[in-house]
Design a protein around this motif. Structure first.
Motif, PDB file in Angstrom:
ATOM      1  N   LEU A 111       9.009   9.130   7.408  1.00  0.00           N
ATOM      2  CA  LEU A 111       8.388   8.233   8.390  1.00  0.00           C
ATOM      3  C   LEU A 111       9.328   7.958   9.571  1.00  0.00           C
ATOM      4  O   LEU A 111       8.903   7.930  10.730  1.00  0.00           O
ATOM      5  N   LEU A 131       0.650   2.243  10.734  1.00  0.00           N
ATOM      6  CA  LEU A 131       0.371   3.238   9.707  1.00  0.00           C
ATOM      7  C   LEU A 131      -1.096   3.089   9.317  1.00  0.00           C
ATOM      8  O   LEU A 131      -1.503   2.053   8.779  1.00  0.00           O
ATOM      9  N   ASP A 134      -2.679   1.776   6.004  1.00  0.00           N
ATOM     10  CA  ASP A 134      -2.805   0.333   5.798  1.00  0.00           C
ATOM     11  C   ASP A 134      -3.930  -0.162   6.689  1.00  0.00           C
ATOM     12  O   ASP A 134      -3.746  -0.329   7.899  1.00  0.00           O
ATOM     13  N   TYR A 171       7.076  -0.446  -1.810  1.00  0.00           N
ATOM     14  CA  TYR A 171       7.167  -0.882  -0.404  1.00  0.00           C
ATOM     15  C   TYR A 171       8.607  -1.064   0.063  1.00  0.00           C
ATOM     16  O   TYR A 171       9.537  -1.093  -0.727  1.00  0.00           O
ATOM     17  N   GLY A 172       8.734  -1.244   1.389  1.00  0.00           N
ATOM     18  CA  GLY A 172       9.985  -1.720   1.955  1.00  0.00           C
ATOM     19  C   GLY A 172      10.050  -3.217   1.668  1.00  0.00           C
ATOM     20  O   GLY A 172       9.123  -3.958   2.006  1.00  0.00           O
ATOM     21  N   GLU A 192      14.111   0.129   0.999  1.00  0.00           N
ATOM     22  CA  GLU A 192      12.909   0.944   0.785  1.00  0.00           C
ATOM     23  C   GLU A 192      12.688   1.186  -0.701  1.00  0.00           C
ATOM     24  O   GLU A 192      13.564   1.699  -1.401  1.00  0.00           O
ATOM     25  N   LYS A 193      11.540   0.765  -1.188  1.00  0.00           N
ATOM     26  CA  LYS A 193      11.087   1.025  -2.563  1.00  0.00           C
ATOM     27  C   LYS A 193      12.170   0.768  -3.621  1.00  0.00           C
ATOM     28  O   LYS A 193      12.557   1.682  -4.354  1.00  0.00           O
ATOM     29  N   SER A 205       7.145  -5.231   3.548  1.00  0.00           N
ATOM     30  CA  SER A 205       6.786  -4.851   4.911  1.00  0.00           C
ATOM     31  C   SER A 205       5.609  -3.887   4.836  1.00  0.00           C
ATOM     32  O   SER A 205       5.638  -2.913   4.083  1.00  0.00           O
ATOM     33  N   PHE A 206       4.545  -4.185   5.586  1.00  0.00           N
ATOM     34  CA  PHE A 206       3.391  -3.291   5.603  1.00  0.00           C
ATOM     35  C   PHE A 206       3.357  -2.523   6.909  1.00  0.00           C
ATOM     36  O   PHE A 206       4.135  -2.806   7.803  1.00  0.00           O
ATOM     37  N   GLY A 207       2.432  -1.604   7.012  1.00  0.00           N
ATOM     38  CA  GLY A 207       2.478  -0.643   8.100  1.00  0.00           C
ATOM     39  C   GLY A 207       2.216  -1.143   9.510  1.00  0.00           C
ATOM     40  O   GLY A 207       1.468  -0.516  10.263  1.00  0.00           O
ATOM     41  N   TYR A 209       4.503  -2.678  12.877  1.00  0.00           N
ATOM     42  CA  TYR A 209       5.839  -2.990  13.373  1.00  0.00           C
ATOM     43  C   TYR A 209       5.816  -3.035  14.896  1.00  0.00           C
ATOM     44  O   TYR A 209       5.013  -2.344  15.515  1.00  0.00           O
ATOM     45  N   GLN A 231      14.171   7.493   6.539  1.00  0.00           N
ATOM     46  CA  GLN A 231      13.339   6.309   6.311  1.00  0.00           C
ATOM     47  C   GLN A 231      13.413   5.341   7.483  1.00  0.00           C
ATOM     48  O   GLN A 231      14.500   4.920   7.892  1.00  0.00           O
ATOM     49  N   ALA A 233      12.617   2.348   7.206  1.00  0.00           N
ATOM     50  CA  ALA A 233      13.168   1.114   6.618  1.00  0.00           C
ATOM     51  C   ALA A 233      14.694   1.076   6.753  1.00  0.00           C
ATOM     52  O   ALA A 233      15.272  -0.001   6.928  1.00  0.00           O
ATOM     53  N   ARG A 254      -5.290  -6.717   3.665  1.00  0.00           N
ATOM     54  CA  ARG A 254      -4.811  -5.346   3.800  1.00  0.00           C
ATOM     55  C   ARG A 254      -5.350  -4.479   2.661  1.00  0.00           C
ATOM     56  O   ARG A 254      -5.406  -4.908   1.522  1.00  0.00           O
TER      57      ARG A 254
HETATM   58  C1  G1P Z   1       5.713   3.168   4.123  1.00  0.00           C
HETATM   59  C2  G1P Z   1       7.052   2.497   4.454  1.00  0.00           C
HETATM   60  C3  G1P Z   1       7.280   1.264   3.559  1.00  0.00           C
HETATM   61  C4  G1P Z   1       6.072   0.335   3.691  1.00  0.00           C
HETATM   62  C5  G1P Z   1       4.800   1.107   3.308  1.00  0.00           C
HETATM   63  C6  G1P Z   1       3.531   0.268   3.380  1.00  0.00           C
HETATM   64  O1  G1P Z   1       5.793   3.740   2.842  1.00  0.00           O
HETATM   65  O2  G1P Z   1       8.100   3.434   4.284  1.00  0.00           O
HETATM   66  O3  G1P Z   1       8.455   0.594   3.937  1.00  0.00           O
HETATM   67  O4  G1P Z   1       6.249  -0.787   2.854  1.00  0.00           O
HETATM   68  O5  G1P Z   1       4.639   2.253   4.161  1.00  0.00           O
HETATM   69  O6  G1P Z   1       3.101   0.074   4.648  1.00  0.00           O
HETATM   70  P1  G1P Z   1       4.699   4.820   2.317  1.00  0.00           P
HETATM   71  O7  G1P Z   1       3.583   4.019   1.740  1.00  0.00           O
HETATM   72  O8  G1P Z   1       4.301   5.628   3.500  1.00  0.00           O
HETATM   73  O9  G1P Z   1       5.413   5.616   1.267  1.00  0.00           O
END
Ligand code: G1P
Length: 296
Positions: A111, A131, A134, A171-172, A192-193, A205-207, A209, A231, A233, A254
């Motif tokens: 990402l 993103l 989401d 998630y982050g 991150e995760k 953190s959701f998609g 920013y 990443q 994040a 969401r």
């Molecule tokens: C991405 C981001 C993550 C965030 C998540 C949800 O992860 O890297 O930090 O919390 O979206 O929006 P992904 O779901 O693409 O693996």
């Protein structure tokens, strides 16, 4: 003070969770009834005052471009059949005054790398990242809230929500301080995760920013992180260490449309929220639930 007029939509992901539907079709075009997932994010950005949409695409994503491009042949066919409302519907997906730019992510390196691919189109400007997986639904949507908060903060802002402990690995996750009177939460770090026992909080953190362009230099210098990917994040974590990140609570509902359960949940809720379907769809659901309860 700089206003946010550009938004980046990373849409290069493969969508393996929705194969075979996504074998020839971008996952971002999977519909919630009659509207593709990515169009919800685009409408959210436009409602927040964004006028330049920057899509970071990969292989097999041409249809995303076609969806947001004019289709004069379809428009004139609809007009010839007197279907003006439908003509307007397809014509106004991208309203006048809003432009689209498509940049290519040559390799799926994560990402953070996808966002970095947008750097030439973003230039030295603040920008939103959305993103599309989401999907946000409600009267107040996060991008407008982020744009409003950015006016004062003028630094990176994330949209966040609390998640159950078991979900922190998806998630982050924020290391954060207190929330001030205006609703801004100080972000001290982002992991991150993380594993459940290593998660600094349950705030995810959701998609959505908003970044200042300084994030690009950090992304350029990053080594692959979680999942061996560059990443986003990790760049946010570095900005947070410099005291340049805040978060605000996501004001909307969401749905994780990158996941089959979240996708189905979005379809059910959005159908129930739509006056065209609410009555018969809720009757259908009631009937099915009653049958399930009778073990039919
Ligand atoms: C991405 C981001 C993550 C965030 C998540 C949800 O992860 O890297 O930090 O919390 O979206 O929006 P992904 O779901 O693409 O693996």
């Amino acid at each position: 003070m700089t206003a946010v007029t550009k938004a980046v939509f990373p849409v290069a992901g493969l969508g393996t969770r929705f194969l075979p539907a996504t074998k020839a079709m971008p996952k971002e075009l999977l519909p919630i009834i009659d509207k593709p997932i990515v169009q919800f994010a685009v409408e959210e950005a436009i409602a927040a005052g964004i006028t330049e949409l920057i899509f970071v695409t990969g292989r097999n994503k041409r249809a995303v471009g076609d969806h947001f491009d004019a289709n004069l042949e379809l428009e004139s066919q609809l007009l010839a059949k007197g279907k003006t409302e439908l003509r307007d519907l397809v014509r106004n997906i991208v309203p006048e005054g809003v432009s689209c730019i498509f940049v290519r992510q040559p390799e799926p390196l994560g990402l953070g790398h996808a966002v970095l691919c947008a750097a030439p189109a973003v230039g030295n400007n603040p920008f939103a990242v959305l993103l599309a997986d989401d999907l946000m639904h409600g009267t107040d949507l996060p991008t407008s809230a982020l744009v409003a908060a950015f006016k004062d903060a003028q630094h990176t802002i994330l949209s966040v929500s609390e998640v159950p402990e078991i979900d922190v690995t998806k998630y982050g996750i924020l290391k954060h301080g207190a929330q001030d009177a205006s609703g801004l939460i100080t972000v001290q770090g982002l992991v991150e995760k993380p594993a459940v026992e290593e998660a600094p909080s349950r705030m995810a953190s959701f998609g959505r920013y908003i970044f200042t362009p300084e994030v690009f230099d950090l992304l350029r210098a990053l080594k692959p992180g979680s999942g061996a990917e560059i990443q986003l994040a990790d760049a946010i974590d570095q900005l947070a260490a410099q005291g340049k990140v805040s978060a605000i609570m996501n004001p909307s509902r969401r749905y994780d449309c990158g996941d089959k359960f979240g996708y189905l949940n979005a379809i059910v809720d959005l159908a129930l929220a739509n006056s065209d379907y609410r009555d018969w769809f809720s009757a259908l659901l009631r009937d099915r639930v009653a049958k399930l309860e009778r073990n039919e």
